[in-house]
Design a protein around this motif. Structure first.
Motif, mmCIF file in Angstrom:
data_model
loop_
_atom_site.group_PDB
_atom_site.id
_atom_site.type_symbol
_atom_site.label_atom_id
_atom_site.label_comp_id
_atom_site.label_asym_id
_atom_site.label_seq_id
_atom_site.Cartn_x
_atom_site.Cartn_y
_atom_site.Cartn_z
ATOM 1 N N GLU A 110 98.986 -11.824 71.541
ATOM 2 C CA GLU A 110 97.865 -11.290 70.781
ATOM 3 C C GLU A 110 98.048 -11.627 69.307
ATOM 4 O OE1 GLU A 110 95.967 -7.196 71.347
ATOM 5 O OE2 GLU A 110 97.054 -6.950 69.451
ATOM 6 N N ASN A 135 96.633 -10.857 65.424
ATOM 7 C CA ASN A 135 95.756 -9.970 64.668
ATOM 8 C C ASN A 135 94.847 -10.793 63.762
ATOM 9 O OD1 ASN A 135 96.936 -10.321 61.981
ATOM 10 N ND2 ASN A 135 98.659 -9.082 62.707
ATOM 11 N N GLN A 139 89.434 -11.628 74.346
ATOM 12 C CA GLN A 139 89.377 -10.180 74.217
ATOM 13 C C GLN A 139 89.733 -9.780 72.797
ATOM 14 O OE1 GLN A 139 88.478 -8.013 76.757
ATOM 15 N NE2 GLN A 139 87.991 -9.858 77.953
ATOM 16 N N SER A 140 89.055 -8.759 72.269
ATOM 17 C CA SER A 140 89.338 -8.289 70.921
ATOM 18 C C SER A 140 89.644 -6.804 70.946
ATOM 19 C CB SER A 140 88.143 -8.561 69.998
ATOM 20 O OG SER A 140 86.981 -7.915 70.477
ATOM 21 N N ARG A 141 90.553 -6.409 70.082
ATOM 22 C CA ARG A 141 90.893 -5.001 69.913
ATOM 23 C C ARG A 141 90.363 -4.546 68.558
ATOM 24 N NH1 ARG A 141 95.195 -3.238 67.423
ATOM 25 N NH2 ARG A 141 96.293 -5.216 67.698
ATOM 26 N N ALA A 168 92.794 -5.174 64.000
ATOM 27 C CA ALA A 168 92.066 -5.876 65.056
ATOM 28 C C ALA A 168 92.851 -7.075 65.563
ATOM 29 C CB ALA A 168 90.705 -6.323 64.541
#
Length: 247
Positions: free
Chosen positions: A20, A22, A52-54, A59
């Motif tokens: 992942e 950021n 996919q994004s958080r 983020a």
């Protein structure tokens, strides 16, 4: 980045690492604003990539596996690299249909410009180097899956003196050396690391279950092969059998 396509390709390359990223990391690596990163992530989603994004202050973005096949965002030089690699494998195994089939399937899914580069590379390249022993892709697949899962395989082996044995090993790597393919593996029954010629392995099959993993004793295969332990696997002792190797 010069264009949205170039940025998307660069972003995709980062996301394909599996980790992942950021928002700030991506913006710094791509040398663009965070707003541009968000826009390019949406563009990749529109192309069919499952990005996919958080949300939130930290983020993050991560690429997820997807059943949908999106356009292949290769650069022309990357296509030349892939096609040349397939041509080398095809020269080594001229009777194996899988290499030519893989190249033809690749060309079919490429956009016109990259397809032209792939065809041009194939047309202009000829492999003249001496080829190694043929490689059995089914065996390689079984070995690769065992290495990736940390499992064991069993097989029948015939050494250089014609002696047949049944072996259970934990495969570590398969290597090409002096035109022959070998498998480096931990031999369970002999409690030692051994070297096996791939063409002398028969009836290879995985053994279900989970086992204690044995760490490879050197930092790299090259270090092991350069050591007396590794070199002895390629040399015969006075009895005519390979020392620590199973040639």
């Amino acid at each position: 980045m010069d264009s949205p396509s170039a940025r998307s390709l660069a972003m995709l390359s980062l996301l394909q690492s599996g980790r992942e990223w950021n928002l700030r990391e991506l913006a710094g690596r791509l040398q663009v604003s965070e707003r541009t990163v968000r826009r390019d992530a949406r563009r990749l989603r529109d192309l069919g990539y499952d990005v996919q994004s958080r949300p939130g202050p930290g983020a993050g973005y991560q690429l997820q596996p997807s059943m949908k096949i999106p356009p292949l965002l290769f650069s022309p030089d990357e296509i030349s690299t892939i096609v040349t690699g397939l041509l080398v494998l095809g020269a080594w195994s001229p009777d194996d249909p899988s290499v030519n089939a893989a190249r033809l399937k690749l060309e079919q899914v490429l956009p016109p410009g990259l397809r032209q580069r792939a065809v041009a590379t194939a047309l202009s390249t000829q492999i003249l180097q001496e080829k190694p022993a043929p490689l059995d892709w089914t065996r390689i697949g079984t070995l690769a899956e065992a290495v990736a899962s940390g499992s064991r395989i069993a097989f029948d082996y015939t050494d250089q003196n014609g002696r047949e044995t049944h072996r259970i090993v934990e495969p570590y790597r398969h290597i090409l050396r002096q035109r022959l393919w070998y498998v480096i593996a931990y031999d369970v029954d002999r409690d030692d690391w051994r070297l096996f010629r791939l063409d002398r392995m028969q009836a290879i099959h995985p053994i279900p279950g989970h086992y204690r993993h044995h760490e490879f004793p050197y930092d790299s295969v090259g270090d092991w092969l350069a050591s007396n332990f590794g070199e002895s696997a390629f040399s015969n002792d006075e009895s005519g059998r390979a020392s620590r190797g199973e040639q």
